[in-house]
Enzyme design. Structure first.
Site, PDB file in Angstrom:
ATOM      1  N   HIS A  91       2.142   2.176  -3.230  1.00 46.24           N
ATOM      2  CA  HIS A  91       0.975   2.522  -3.927  1.00 46.24           C
ATOM      3  C   HIS A  91       1.360   4.016  -4.003  1.00 46.24           C
ATOM      4  CE1 HIS A  91      -3.083   0.380  -3.092  1.00 46.24           C
ATOM      5  NE2 HIS A  91      -1.948  -0.291  -3.633  1.00 46.24           N
ATOM      6  N   ASP A 151       0.698  -1.759  -0.095  1.00 45.34           N
ATOM      7  CA  ASP A 151      -0.057  -0.156  -0.164  1.00 45.34           C
ATOM      8  C   ASP A 151       1.093   1.912   0.153  1.00 45.34           C
ATOM      9  OD1 ASP A 151      -2.181   2.037   0.647  1.00 45.34           O
ATOM     10  OD2 ASP A 151      -3.035   0.272   0.620  1.00 45.34           O
TER      11      ASP A 151
END
Length: 456
Positions: free
Chosen positions: A295, A272
């Site tokens: 991310h 993430d």
């Protein structure tokens, strides 16, 4: 003179013994006084050679001048030493040091309130590991309304140093990833809460260095109502041994109401956000950050909650490497019928190396699974101002065709002072690369096209 030194040493030992009678030392624990207490030099006894002791960044004693508190290690992964650890923290508070020794494991199986601290060092050379008793932690944790966050423990107070030479804080996340069945924290139907590995609240002057933060069930760090927090020489990873249950929401760094957040010389390998300050974070400094499979390095998300004003301001991010990820340098804000408003201001990304990344540079004001129709009907009200992307180079994955930067500003917000310089990002989908800019006020410094002109 030897007699006087011996007398003082014995006096200190007797004082320690007397204290332990009133407050028994747990089995296997010990307290060692610093040499400056247990055996002063003849020069100090004579009042000569009054050398000033070294001080740390906050004006407190350095490691060698602190009493050292040790506790027994766990015998196995079910041997909970939480009570011993809490005892040690209390003993070391106000000028001492807790030492978790190399080659030993210390298992924590109870939630711990550590918000009372003042001038304490915690040296982790071994491994501090949380139990994976999901039933216990679902019922016994510290809960925060923001994105339904829970944690095993909360650190708070002033002048707290947590450090080591490769020591580990292990969230034992595999059981959590196996058990949550894909229910992410922002899923409105999610009732399976996963703990954050390290959380501060109402804290000032926090330093975390030389540690491996491993396998957090959820976010790795969350800093709340905190001022002046520094991470240096940190390794964060979350790696599943089960390909059918990968880590989710295992961000490297998150924050809420923080003034002064520094991250340097750090590597992050999670599924993430690598770095993602949340609402009301200001004075951010990041340098020498390496991110793999993430991310991206994001500002936000902000503007999530109805009627609430959020902001992120004054961030300098330099020498960042972003590999094999979903996003690179990203700004993200919420849109929709029931969201907030605010601004992101004075952000600089400089010397950013990107490889095999879907969206190397992106301004996302339709954050979190909102469709285009809803986003257009209820656009984001987060203004984006004074943002620099300087010397950004590398390659995209080609997922978005030739588009390597997408700066699409919400029609409900103002986006101005956006400047790109030294952008050299190629795409395997072909050349020349494309930079999209919609609804941006003023010249952005490079040629750009509207989204309607870009590759599908």
């Amino acid at each position: 003179m030897k007699s006087l030194s011996l007398l003082l040493s014995l006096t200190a030992s007797l004082a320690l013994t007397s204290a332990s009678v009133l407050d028994p030392i747990p089995a296997g624990a010990s307290i060692t006084l610093p040499r400056s207490v247990s055996g002063p030099s003849r020069f100090s006894l004579l009042g000569r050679g009054n050398h000033k002791k070294k001080k740390d960044n906050w004006g407190n004693a350095v490691e060698k001048d602190r009493k050292e508190v040790k506790i027994r290690a766990s015998k196995n992964d079910q041997d909970d030493i939480s009570d011993d650890f809490l005892w040690a923290i209390k003993k070391a508070n106000h000028g001492g040091l807790v030492h978790l020794e190399k080659g030993k494991k210390y298992v924590i199986g109870k939630k711990l309130d550590l918000t009372f601290l003042k001038d304490v060092y915690v040296k982790i050379d071994g491994e501090l590991k949380f139990t994976n008793d999901i039933e216990y932690w679902q019922k016994n944790n510290f809960y925060y309304d923001f994105q339904k966050s829970i944690t095993f423990w909360v650190w708070g107070g002033k002048d707290i140093k947590i450090y080591g030479n490769g020591g580990v804080i292990n969230g034992n996340g595999q059981a959590w990833w196996d058990g949550f069945s894909g229910a992410e924290i922002l899923d409105p139907n999610n009732v399976f809460y996963r703990p954050i590995l390290f959380l501060t609240d109402n804290a000032t002057n926090i330093e975390i260095t030389g540690l491996h933060l491993k396998d957090s069930p959820c976010w790795t760090t969350f800093l709340v109502r905190t001022k002046n927090v520094v991470f240096d020489d940190i390794y964060i990873d979350a790696v599943s041994t089960n390909v059918s249950s990968l880590p989710k929401n295992t961000d490297g760094f998150d924050s809420l109401n923080v003034d002064g957040l520094t991250v340097t010389n750090t590597r992050v390998n999670v599924g993430d956000d690598c770095f993602s300050p949340k609402p009301n974070t200001t004075n951010i400094f990041v340098k020498n950050l390496w991110c793999n499979g993430t991310h991206g390095v994001s500002m936000g998300s902000i503007g999530q909650y109805p009627g609430v004003k959020d902001y992120i301001s004054n961030a300098w991010l330099e020498n960042i490497t972003l590999l094999n990820g979903q996003n690179g340098a990203r700004l993200k804000a919420w849109a929709g019928p029931d969201v907030g408003y605010g601004y992101i201001d004075n952000i600089t990304y400089k010397d950013i190396h990107i490889e095999n990344t879907d969206a190397p540079v992106v301004l996302d004001q339709c954050y979190f699974n909102i469709n285009e129709t809803t986003c257009a009907a209820y656009p984001s009200k987060v203004n984006i101002t004074n943002v620099n992307f300087l010397n950004v180079h590398g390659t995209s994955s080609g997922k978005n065709g030739r588009v390597v930067a997408d700066l699409t500003c919400s029609p409900g917000a103002t986006c101005s002072g956006i400047h790109l310089e030294g952008i050299n990002i190629t795409s395997p989908a072909g050349s020349p690369s494309q930079i999209v800019c919609d609804n941006i006020q003023g010249d952005i410094g490079v040629e750009c096209i509207s989204a309607s002109e870009a590759d599908d």
